[in-house]
Design a protein around this motif. Sequence first.
Motif, PDB file in Angstrom:
ATOM      1  N   VAL A  81       0.840  -1.200   0.000  1.00 14.99           N
ATOM      2  CA  VAL A  81       0.000   0.000   0.000  1.00 14.99           C
ATOM      3  C   VAL A  81       0.872   1.246   0.000  1.00 14.99           C
ATOM      4  CG1 VAL A  81      -1.750   1.287   1.252  1.00 14.99           C
ATOM      5  CG2 VAL A  81      -1.853  -1.204   1.198  1.00 14.99           C
TER       6      VAL A  81
ATOM      7  N   MET B  69      -9.446   4.612  -2.356  1.00 14.30           N
ATOM      8  CA  MET B  69      -9.380   3.229  -1.900  1.00 14.30           C
ATOM      9  C   MET B  69      -9.682   2.269  -3.039  1.00 14.30           C
ATOM     10  SD  MET B  69      -9.144   3.096   1.661  1.00 14.30           S
ATOM     11  CE  MET B  69     -10.062   1.641   2.163  1.00 14.30           C
ATOM     12  N   SER B  70     -10.731   2.571  -3.784  1.00 10.72           N
ATOM     13  CA  SER B  70     -11.170   1.643  -4.822  1.00 10.72           C
ATOM     14  C   SER B  70     -10.079   1.436  -5.867  1.00 10.72           C
ATOM     15  CB  SER B  70     -12.436   2.172  -5.492  1.00 10.72           C
ATOM     16  OG  SER B  70     -12.216   3.476  -6.007  1.00 10.72           O
TER      17      SER B  70
ATOM     18  N   SER C 193      -7.242  -0.648  -4.391  1.00 13.52           N
ATOM     19  CA  SER C 193      -7.528  -2.081  -4.242  1.00 13.52           C
ATOM     20  C   SER C 193      -7.481  -2.770  -5.600  1.00 13.52           C
ATOM     21  CB  SER C 193      -8.863  -2.305  -3.537  1.00 13.52           C
ATOM     22  OG  SER C 193      -9.943  -2.056  -4.399  1.00 13.52           O
ATOM     23  N   GLN C 194      -7.889  -2.060  -6.643  1.00 12.69           N
ATOM     24  CA  GLN C 194      -7.791  -2.662  -7.980  1.00 12.69           C
ATOM     25  C   GLN C 194      -6.339  -2.835  -8.402  1.00 12.69           C
ATOM     26  OE1 GLN C 194     -10.070  -0.662 -10.952  1.00 12.69           O
ATOM     27  NE2 GLN C 194     -12.046  -1.205 -10.029  1.00 12.69           N
TER      28      GLN C 194
ATOM     29  N   VAL D 100      -6.448  -6.752  -4.630  1.00  9.34           N
ATOM     30  CA  VAL D 100      -7.040  -7.344  -3.433  1.00  9.34           C
ATOM     31  C   VAL D 100      -8.438  -6.759  -3.275  1.00  9.34           C
ATOM     32  CG1 VAL D 100      -4.844  -7.693  -2.252  1.00  9.34           C
ATOM     33  CG2 VAL D 100      -6.127  -5.574  -1.902  1.00  9.34           C
ATOM     34  N   HIS D 101      -9.259  -7.426  -2.489  1.00 11.28           N
ATOM     35  CA  HIS D 101     -10.609  -6.941  -2.280  1.00 11.28           C
ATOM     36  C   HIS D 101     -10.592  -5.670  -1.442  1.00 11.28           C
ATOM     37  CE1 HIS D 101     -13.463 -10.402  -3.363  1.00 11.28           C
ATOM     38  NE2 HIS D 101     -12.421 -10.402  -4.157  1.00 11.28           N
ATOM     39  N   ALA D 102     -11.631  -4.901  -1.609  1.00 14.05           N
ATOM     40  CA  ALA D 102     -11.731  -3.653  -0.857  1.00 14.05           C
ATOM     41  C   ALA D 102     -11.637  -3.912   0.642  1.00 14.05           C
ATOM     42  CB  ALA D 102     -13.039  -2.951  -1.198  1.00 14.05           C
ATOM     43  N   THR D 103     -12.193  -5.018   1.075  1.00 17.55           N
ATOM     44  CA  THR D 103     -12.167  -5.308   2.509  1.00 17.55           C
ATOM     45  C   THR D 103     -10.746  -5.546   3.016  1.00 17.55           C
ATOM     46  OG1 THR D 103     -12.634  -7.619   2.021  1.00 17.55           O
ATOM     47  CG2 THR D 103     -14.474  -6.263   2.634  1.00 17.55           C
ATOM     48  N   SER D 104      -9.936  -6.175   2.197  1.00 14.91           N
ATOM     49  CA  SER D 104      -8.550  -6.414   2.601  1.00 14.91           C
ATOM     50  C   SER D 104      -7.817  -5.083   2.715  1.00 14.91           C
ATOM     51  CB  SER D 104      -7.843  -7.304   1.584  1.00 14.91           C
ATOM     52  OG  SER D 104      -8.516  -8.520   1.424  1.00 14.91           O
ATOM     53  N   LEU D 105      -8.091  -4.212   1.785  1.00 10.49           N
ATOM     54  CA  LEU D 105      -7.427  -2.912   1.820  1.00 10.49           C
ATOM     55  C   LEU D 105      -7.885  -2.117   3.040  1.00 10.49           C
ATOM     56  CD1 LEU D 105      -5.472  -1.020   0.494  1.00 10.49           C
ATOM     57  CD2 LEU D 105      -7.364  -0.054  -0.807  1.00 10.49           C
ATOM     58  N   THR D 106      -9.162  -2.168   3.327  1.00  7.43           N
ATOM     59  CA  THR D 106      -9.677  -1.478   4.520  1.00  7.43           C
ATOM     60  C   THR D 106      -8.893  -1.931   5.747  1.00  7.43           C
ATOM     61  OG1 THR D 106     -11.916  -1.206   3.650  1.00  7.43           O
ATOM     62  CG2 THR D 106     -11.686  -1.242   6.030  1.00  7.43           C
TER      63      THR D 106
END
Lengths: 139, 139
Positions: free
Chosen positions: A34, A48-49, A52-53, A57-63
């Motif tokens: 990140v 964020m979006s 994550s792309q 990784v999924h948005a949740t993982s990035l969160t």
Amino acid sequence: MAAITAVMRTASIYLQRADAILKPHGLTFARFEVLALLGFSKRGSLPMSQASQLLQVHATSLTNSVDRLEATGLVRRIPHPTDGRTRLLELTAAGQQVLPAARGDLNEKLFAQSDLSGTDATEIFEILARFRKASGDFL
Amino acid sequence: MAAITAVMRTASIYLQRADAILKPHGLTFARFEVLALLGFSKRGSLPMSQASQLLQVHATSLTNSVDRLEATGLVRRIPHPTDGRTRLLELTAAGQQVLPAARGDLNEKLFAQSDLSGTDATEIFEILARFRKASGDFL
DNA sequence: TCCAAACCATAGGATGTCCAAGTATATTGT
DNA sequence: ACAATATACTTGGACATCCTATGGTTTGGA
């Protein structure tokens, strides 16, 4: 099948090494990615979006990662000027300081001990790039 | 560095596919590997310690997988006849039934859609086998 | 013999990843 | 303009993996 297993084991070995190298910097490989991504972006901030792309990784993982990066003060979430849904990620001063040190350490130690010859690394990259393209990676 | 990233992404893609294929069988890839290992062993039973070494995961990870496999009735823990510390793993009848179905499905679907030519797969395997050997994999 | 060191497995805690749902904000079509 | 749809992010739950610590069991040396 053996090739698939080999890829998985190798990834696991590299991940463990990377995490070990980054630990003194207070980072894991996921969080380093990140930081590195934010370091690359010219404007220094990314939604964020989009992050994550790019990181695949999924948005949740990035969160999750960003929560921890924010808790340790390396990254900041700021509102998007025009879109109320979007949060922009931005390196803090501390983040800008940690990133080059971590990157240098990782390049030096992980890359150096990679036990892969230059031609092997090139070969691997090219074959897997074909595979990833066929699988829709890189979007 | 790009090669290392490629390996990690590829592993992640394969893992997701494998988990998706195995889901109808009530398995994950990690648990499938345990089942497959027990299926290979001639005596049909293996000590936890040996299984974790062969699978190259920590004992705690294996404990976790086996807990779930035991909860779904695919594997059984039995005491070692002479060593009180050791537990032996054994496939149950249900496990012996699920394994070939899962293996067949995985071979057919994951291998078939692997998007890797035979020569690419061989190449990958050989290069990574060198790496893994140099890293102390395979014990 | 007997106690210390080694070994086996598990428990607890941290991290990361995914999926399914939920909340808030934007966009679109009528 | 308004309702339906789409998008952005977060929350909660399931899994897997590692590390450290702990309780039993075995083994080996004094």
